[in-house]
Motif scaffolding. Structure first.
Motif, mmCIF file in Angstrom:
data_model
loop_
_atom_site.group_PDB
_atom_site.id
_atom_site.type_symbol
_atom_site.label_atom_id
_atom_site.label_comp_id
_atom_site.label_asym_id
_atom_site.label_seq_id
_atom_site.Cartn_x
_atom_site.Cartn_y
_atom_site.Cartn_z
ATOM 1 N N CYS A 134 0.202 5.813 3.038
ATOM 2 C CA CYS A 134 0.013 7.049 2.267
ATOM 3 C C CYS A 134 1.379 7.432 1.685
ATOM 4 O O CYS A 134 2.321 7.713 2.444
ATOM 5 C CB CYS A 134 -0.515 8.148 3.185
ATOM 6 N N CYS A 189 -3.553 16.552 -3.411
ATOM 7 C CA CYS A 189 -2.245 15.877 -3.352
ATOM 8 C C CYS A 189 -1.693 15.655 -4.762
ATOM 9 O O CYS A 189 -2.429 15.231 -5.666
ATOM 10 C CB CYS A 189 -2.424 14.545 -2.640
ATOM 11 N N CYS A 195 -1.186 7.017 -6.239
ATOM 12 C CA CYS A 195 -0.767 6.435 -4.961
ATOM 13 C C CYS A 195 -1.512 5.124 -4.677
ATOM 14 O O CYS A 195 -2.476 4.777 -5.342
ATOM 15 C CB CYS A 195 -0.965 7.427 -3.832
HETATM 16 S S1 SF4 Z 1 -3.709 11.001 -2.508
HETATM 17 FE FE1 SF4 Z 1 -1.799 11.741 -1.550
HETATM 18 S S2 SF4 Z 1 -2.433 12.199 0.550
HETATM 19 FE FE2 SF4 Z 1 -4.016 10.904 -0.281
HETATM 20 S S3 SF4 Z 1 -3.381 8.811 0.288
HETATM 21 FE FE3 SF4 Z 1 -2.566 9.220 -1.763
HETATM 22 S S4 SF4 Z 1 -0.501 9.917 -1.378
HETATM 23 FE FE4 SF4 Z 1 -1.602 10.109 0.563
#
Ligand code: SF4
Length: 649
Positions: A134, A189, A195
Motif C-alpha cells: 500500500c 485516499c 497506487c
Molecule cells: S488507494 Fe491508498 S490506501 Fe488504498 S491501497 Fe492505494 S495507496 Fe493504499
C-alpha cells in the motif's frame, strides 16, 4: 472496432463450437501432449469431456478426479476455449495464493500449456489485497525504513506491481508496515487511481481469457457485487462467463466468512487507545469512548463464559443466552453513540488523526455494529457465530448460505464447475450437495490412474484389540512402526491435544530420527524440513491436506485417530438441520465429513506413480458402524491387512 481474438479452433455457431471443442480436446490429449512425453490418461480425458459438456450446457458440474488425473489441464482447455467463445473471461477460484501461483505463475500450469499448444492464453491473477503493497502505508513508514533490510528497501523502490510473492524473504513484521490491510480507507485516499493496488486491479480487469482468484476474493466479489454496482462503484472482478472452483470441497468456510462480519479484539483495543489519545477531544466524546471500552470488555468477558470449549475445533461455538445478548446489545449501543460523536465532530480530530484513520475507525465501528446487530436479532437464530480459537475474534455469518449461493451464483445460469479429489463418499455426492445447497447438478468421478493396488498396503486395528485401546499401547505400537520404517512418516491426529499426548508418550523413547511437531514451527517450514530430512517424522492435526511430499521422505502414513468432525459451529448447524429433517445425524453429517477428510489424508501418501507406502489406522474400524465409510475413503484397490501383519522389511 476490437480485433477478433483467435480461438484454438474455428466454428460458426454454438452447436459447432461444442463439436469442435470435444474434437480439439481429443487432439490435445491423444496426439499433441503425447508428442511431448505426456501419458494418455483416460481419467483425464473423461474429466475434460465432462467439463466441456457442462460448459456447453450451462450446467453446474461436480468433477471429482483422483490424484494424478491431471484435472488442471483437463479443465483449462475448456476454460480457455469458452472464454474466447463467450468473449468474457472465465474465473478459476483456487484455495490459496500458493495455488494461484502454481496455476498462473511464470512457470505454472497455464504457462506450460500455453507453450506446448502454442497458444497465447491471457491469464491474470486477482490476489487477495493483503498480498499487495500500500503506497500510503509506505509513505508513513519513515521511522521504520532504517530497520528494513537493503533488499526490502530496494524492492520497494523498484517494484511495479508490489506483490508480496516477488520478495519471498519478506518478514511478516515488515509486511505489516507496508502491506495493505483493512484499516486503509482506499475510498478517500489521495493516491487512489495511481497506487499499485489500483493498478493491479486495472491489470486483471483487462484479461481476455482467465482470471485466477482465491476463494476469498471470489466470494468477496460475489457478495458485494450488486451493492457496488448500485453505488456506482466497480465490482472487484469484471464480468465473467463461467466459474471453476479448484479444490471445490473447501468453499464453504470462505463463502461464510466473506458474507459475515467479525470483531477482532486486538484491533478494537488499538482503536480505543488511539481515540483516547486524541488531543483536544470534548469530554462527552471521551466519555462515549470510555463507555464503549467498558461495554467491549464486558461483552468479551461474558462471551468467554459462553464458549463451548473444544480442543479439537479451531472455531468455538457460543451458547447464546439472554444475558449474553444483553451485553451484546449494550456494546452495540455504545458503538452507535461513539460513531455519532465521531461523525459530528470529525474536524476536531483532524489534527490528531489522519482522514484515512478516521475513515478506517468509522468503518471498524460500523462493521462491529453490524456483527452485534445480526447476533442479537431473533436471538441469533438466523446466524452462525463463533470465536476464533487462534486470535479470539468474534464472528457472525449468515445461516442461509445455500440461499445466498442460489440467488447470487447458481441462478446466474452460467457454467459452474467444482473440481476436487474429494467431493464424494464412494461416488455419493449427497453430503457436498447438501452443504452448499445445490439442486440440479451433473456429476462425474474418476479414480487415480496410479497402480494403487501395488503401491499401497493398508493396515487396520482389528476390533478384537479394543481392550488394549489405552494410550500406552498406542504409543508402543507407534514407536514400533516408526522404528520399523526408519521414520519417514506422517502421523495425523484430530487435535493439538492428541499431539501433546503423543509427545508426552514418546518422551521416554530415544528415536533415531527427528520429530517435527505441529506446534513447534511454522507450517511451511515444517513441511519443507519434512521433505528435506528424509528420515524425519511429521506429527500434527493440520496436515490432512496440502502436504505434497513425493518419494522416500513419506512412505508411512499413520492415522492416530479417525477425523470425526468436531463441534465446529458450521458442522453443528448441519447436524441441527439433519436432526430437524428427521435424518440420522451420524450417517448424514459425521460419517461423510469424516470420510472426506480421511480420503484427503490418505491422498498424502502416494504423490507419483513411483511412490510406495503403507497406511496404518490405529483407531478402530473393523466391526464399527463407520467401517464402510472408512473403506470407501481408502485408496481404491489397496490391499487391506491387520496391524499384526505389518512387516516393512
Ligand atoms: S488507494 Fe491508498 S490506501 Fe488504498 S491501497 Fe492505494 S495507496 Fe493504499
Amino acid at each position: 472496432m476490437c480485433a477478433r481474438i483467435r480461438g484454438p479452433f474455428e466454428y460458426n455457431n454454438k452447436e459447432e463450437f461444442k463439436e469442435k471443442l470435444l474434437e480439439w480436446i481429443g487432439d490435445v490429449f491423444y496426439d499433441i501432449l503425447p508428442e511431448y512425453g505426456y501419458e494418455v490418461r483416460e481419467e483425464q480425458i473423461y474429466t475434460a469431456f465432462q467439463s466441456a459438456d457442462a460448459f456447453c450446457n450451462n450446467n453446474i458440474h461436480l468433477a471429482e478426479a483422483g490424484l494424478g488425473t491431471g484435472k488442471t489441464f483437463a479443465y483449462l482447455l475448456t476454460a480457455f476455449a469458452y472464454a474466447r467463445f463467450s468473449g468474457k473471461p472465465v474465473v478459476i477460484a483456487c484455495a490459496s495464493t500458493a495455488l494461484q501461483e502454481q496455476l498462473a505463475g511464470s512457470e505454472g500450469d497455464i504457462a506450460i500449456l500455453s507453450k506446448l499448444l502454442e497458444l497465447e492464453i491471457d491469464a491474470r491473477m486477482a490476489k487477495d489485497p493483503h498480498q499487495y503493497i500500500c503506497d500510503a502505508k509506505v509513505n508513513d513508514t519513515t521511522d521504520e525504513v532504517s530497520t528494513m533490510s537493503d533488499e526490502v528497501n530496494e524492492w520497494i523502490n523498484k517494484t511495479n506491481r508490489g506483490e508480496r510473492s516477488e520478495i519471498p524473504s519478506m518478514p511478516d513484521r515488515v509486511w505489516k508496515w507496508i502491506g495493505w490491510d483493512e484499516s486503509m480507507a482506499c475510498d478517500i485516499c489521495s493516491s487512489r487511481g495511481f497506487c499499485k493496488l489500483v493498478k493491479a486491479k486495472e491489470h486483471y480487469w483487462q484479461t481476455k481469457d482467465l482470471i485466477i482468484v482465491d476463494h476469498e476474493v471470489f466470494f468477496n466479489d460475489l457478495w458485494t457485487r450488486d451493492e457496488r454496482i448500485a453505488n456506482g462503484q466497480l465490482p472487484i472482478l469484471p464480468s465473467y462467463s463461467a466459474v471453476i472452483f479448484d479444490e471445490g470441497h473447501k468453499i464453504l468456510l470462505p463463502a461464510a466468512m466473506q458474507a459475515g462480519e467479525h470483531i477482532n479484539q486486538e484491533e478494537m483495543e488499538h482503536m480505543i487507545d488511539a481515540i483516547e489519545e486524541i488531543q483536544g477531544a470534548r469530554d462527552s466524546f471521551l466519555s462515549s469512548a470510555i463507555s464503549m471500552e467498558h461495554a467491549f470488555h464486558e461483552f468479551f468477558t461474558n462471551l468467554n463464559w459462553h464458549l463451548i470449549k473444544d480442543d479439537c475445533s479451531k472455531r468455538l461455538s457460543i451458547r447464546i443466552s439472554d444475558d449474553l445478548l444483553k451485553t451484546a446489545n449494550a456494546f452495540k449501543k455504545t458503538l452507535n453513540h461513539l460513531l455519532m460523536d465521531f461523525q459530528i465532530e470529525q474536524e476536531l480530530y483532524m489534527e490528531s488523526l489522519s482522514a484515512n484513520q478516521i475513515q478506517a475507525y468509522e468503518g471498524q465501528i460500523e462493521r462491529a455494529t453490524i456483527a452485534l446487530e445480526q447476533f442479537c436479532r431473533n436471538k441469533g437464530v438466523d446466524i452462525i457465530s463463533w470465536v476464533d480459537g487462534g486470535d479470539g475474534s468474534f464472528w457472525v455469518v449468515p445461516r442461509n448460505l445455500s440461499e445466498l449461493l442460489n440467488k447470487k451464483l447458481y441462478q446466474k445460469e452460467i457454467p459452474v464447475v467444482f473440481t476436487s479429489a474429494t467431493l464424494s463418499n464412494e461416488g455419493d455426492f449427497d453430503y457436498f450437495i447438501r452443504t452448499i445447497g445445490l439442486k440440479n447438478v451433473t456429476k462425474s468421478t474418476v479414480g487415480s490412474p496410479f497402480d494403487l493396488e501395488n503401491q499401497v498396503v493398508v493396515y487396520m486395528n482389528p476390533s478384537s484389540n479394543c481392550k488394549k485401546d489405552d494410550l500406552n499401547h498406542k504409543i508402543e505400537t507407534l514407536v514400533s512402526l516408526l522404528n520399523q520404517n526408519g521414520g519417514r512418516a506422517l502421523v495425523l491426529t484430530n487435535s493439538m491435544e492428541e499431539v501433546r499426548m503423543i509427545r508426552k508418550g514418546l518422551g521416554k523413547y530415544k528415536l533415531p530420527f527427528e520429530i517435527l511437531w505441529e506446534d513447534k514451527g511454522e507450517r511451511g517450514f515444517l513441511v519443507r524440513t519434512f521433505r528435506q530430512e528424509e528420515t524425519s517424522v511429521l506429527i500434527g492435526s493440520n496436515f490432512w491436506e496440502g502436504v505434497d511430499v513425493p518419494g522416500e521422505a513419506l512412505t508411512l502414513l499413520i492415522v492416530w485417530q479417525l477425523p470425526f468432525p468436531t463441534r465446529d459451529p458450521i458442522i453443528e448447524v448441519q447436524r441441527k438441520e439433519a436432526r430437524q429433517q428427521g435424518l440420522d445425524v451420524a450417517k448424514t453429517v459425521d460419517y461423510p465429513e469424516m470420510g472426506l477428510k480421511l480420503k484427503q489424508g490418505c491422498g498424502r501418501l502416494i504423490r507419483t506413480q513411483n511412490d510406495q507406502g503403507a497406511i496404518i489406522i490405529l483407531d478402530h474400524v473393523i466391526g464399527t458402524r463407520w467401517e464402510s465409510v472408512v473403506m470407501g475413503a481408502l485408496p481404491a484397490g489397496a490391499k487391506i491387512r491387520t496391524i499384526g501383519e505389518v512387516n516393512f522389511n
